[in-house]
Design an enzyme around this catalytic site. Sequence first.
Site, PDB file in Angstrom:
ATOM      1  CE1 TYR A   1       5.663   2.456   3.074  1.00 28.13           C
ATOM      2  CE2 TYR A   1       3.981   0.759   2.961  1.00 28.13           C
ATOM      3  CZ  TYR A   1       5.303   1.137   2.881  1.00 28.13           C
ATOM      4  OH  TYR A   1       6.244   0.189   2.605  1.00 28.13           O
TER       5      TYR A   1
ATOM      6  CG  ASP B   1       3.726  -4.167   4.200  1.00 28.58           C
ATOM      7  OD1 ASP B   1       4.185  -4.592   5.277  1.00 28.58           O
ATOM      8  OD2 ASP B   1       4.210  -3.182   3.603  1.00 28.58           O
TER       9      ASP B   1
ATOM     10  CG  LEU C   1       5.171  -6.153 -10.603  1.00 24.57           C
ATOM     11  CD1 LEU C   1       3.708  -5.817 -10.854  1.00 24.57           C
ATOM     12  CD2 LEU C   1       5.637  -7.259 -11.534  1.00 24.57           C
TER      13      LEU C   1
ATOM     14  CE1 TYR D   1      11.628  -1.383  -1.350  1.00 22.56           C
ATOM     15  CE2 TYR D   1      11.803  -2.512   0.768  1.00 22.56           C
ATOM     16  CZ  TYR D   1      12.299  -1.603  -0.154  1.00 22.56           C
ATOM     17  OH  TYR D   1      13.459  -0.910   0.116  1.00 22.56           O
TER      18      TYR D   1
ATOM     19  CD  GLN E   1       7.810  -4.604   3.423  1.00 23.39           C
ATOM     20  OE1 GLN E   1       7.429  -3.658   2.733  1.00 23.39           O
ATOM     21  NE2 GLN E   1       7.112  -5.033   4.482  1.00 23.39           N
TER      22      GLN E   1
ATOM     23  CB  THR F   1      -0.961   0.029   1.216  1.00 21.35           C
ATOM     24  OG1 THR F   1      -0.193  -0.006   2.427  1.00 21.35           O
ATOM     25  CG2 THR F   1      -1.925  -1.140   1.177  1.00 21.35           C
ATOM     26  CD1 TRP F   2       6.017   3.125  -2.404  1.00 20.10           C
ATOM     27  CD2 TRP F   2       5.514   4.415  -0.647  1.00 20.10           C
ATOM     28  NE1 TRP F   2       6.729   4.293  -2.536  1.00 20.10           N
ATOM     29  CE2 TRP F   2       6.441   5.112  -1.472  1.00 20.10           C
ATOM     30  CE3 TRP F   2       5.053   5.030   0.515  1.00 20.10           C
ATOM     31  CZ2 TRP F   2       6.911   6.382  -1.149  1.00 20.10           C
ATOM     32  CZ3 TRP F   2       5.521   6.297   0.829  1.00 20.10           C
ATOM     33  CH2 TRP F   2       6.430   6.951   0.009  1.00 20.10           C
TER      34      TRP F   2
END
Length: 267
Positions: free
Chosen positions: A47, A42, A186, A183, A155, A20-21
Amino acid sequence: MELKELGRTGVMVPEIGLGTWKYSGGSAPLLRGIDLGANLIDTAEMYRTEDAVGQAIAGRRDDVFLATKVLGSHLRYDQVLWAADESLRRLAVDRIDLYQIHWSNRSVPISETMRAMEELIDAGKVRYIGVSNFSVNELQEAQEVMTKHPIVSNQVLYNLNSRRIEQDLLPYCQEHHITIIAYTPLADGSLATPSRFLTDRRLKVLEQVEAQTNKTMAQVALNWCTSRTNVIVIPKSNSVTRTEENCTASGWRLSPAQVRTLDEAFA
């Protein structure tokens, strides 16, 4: 959705969770992810998405494995306890499943921080302790001062374009049963579509594996990450469609030959 054990806890978590960043998708993508088995969500104090996550999971708390993080600037004993209470308030829950130190802070003794983290477990406010962006040395220092509870996860940045952890951190975590939560798996979307960040050779290989598997580039890139032992991923998506695409990167596996081809192309 394929599951992997979190550390040595006996708790199984999805190999693809929900990050959810910079999240701005509202409740729908998160709820769809939960329905598809991506029930690890997460977030973090930094954030500023804990409120949104809390609203999304209202009424679904028992379906979610909830992870959040304390800022590296809040690692004094009293600050950790305060920050956890604030996260609980924003999330509107009474317990955090995985509480993580967002960054290490050399100005604060790690023993002071970990004492507070362990106290949160003893108080029933946290189930498990994790860290984020910790090197092997930082992990070892934290582990040495733990007196009651283990560190179950780290993480870190990990994707086809960013493989630095393979040098020492990934092997260390695999040996010591510490789950890697990858994290930006992509690479901010650059591994999901043709982009200027991909050389012609790398794009060609990704498209080749995409055609062989009848999957999308994003699904290939995510599956490459989760093909590693002890590695789960938390891609972020603001849309239901992309969340569905990400979740469908689980339930199948790249062949060893395809993994080797990607390894070599993105060496």
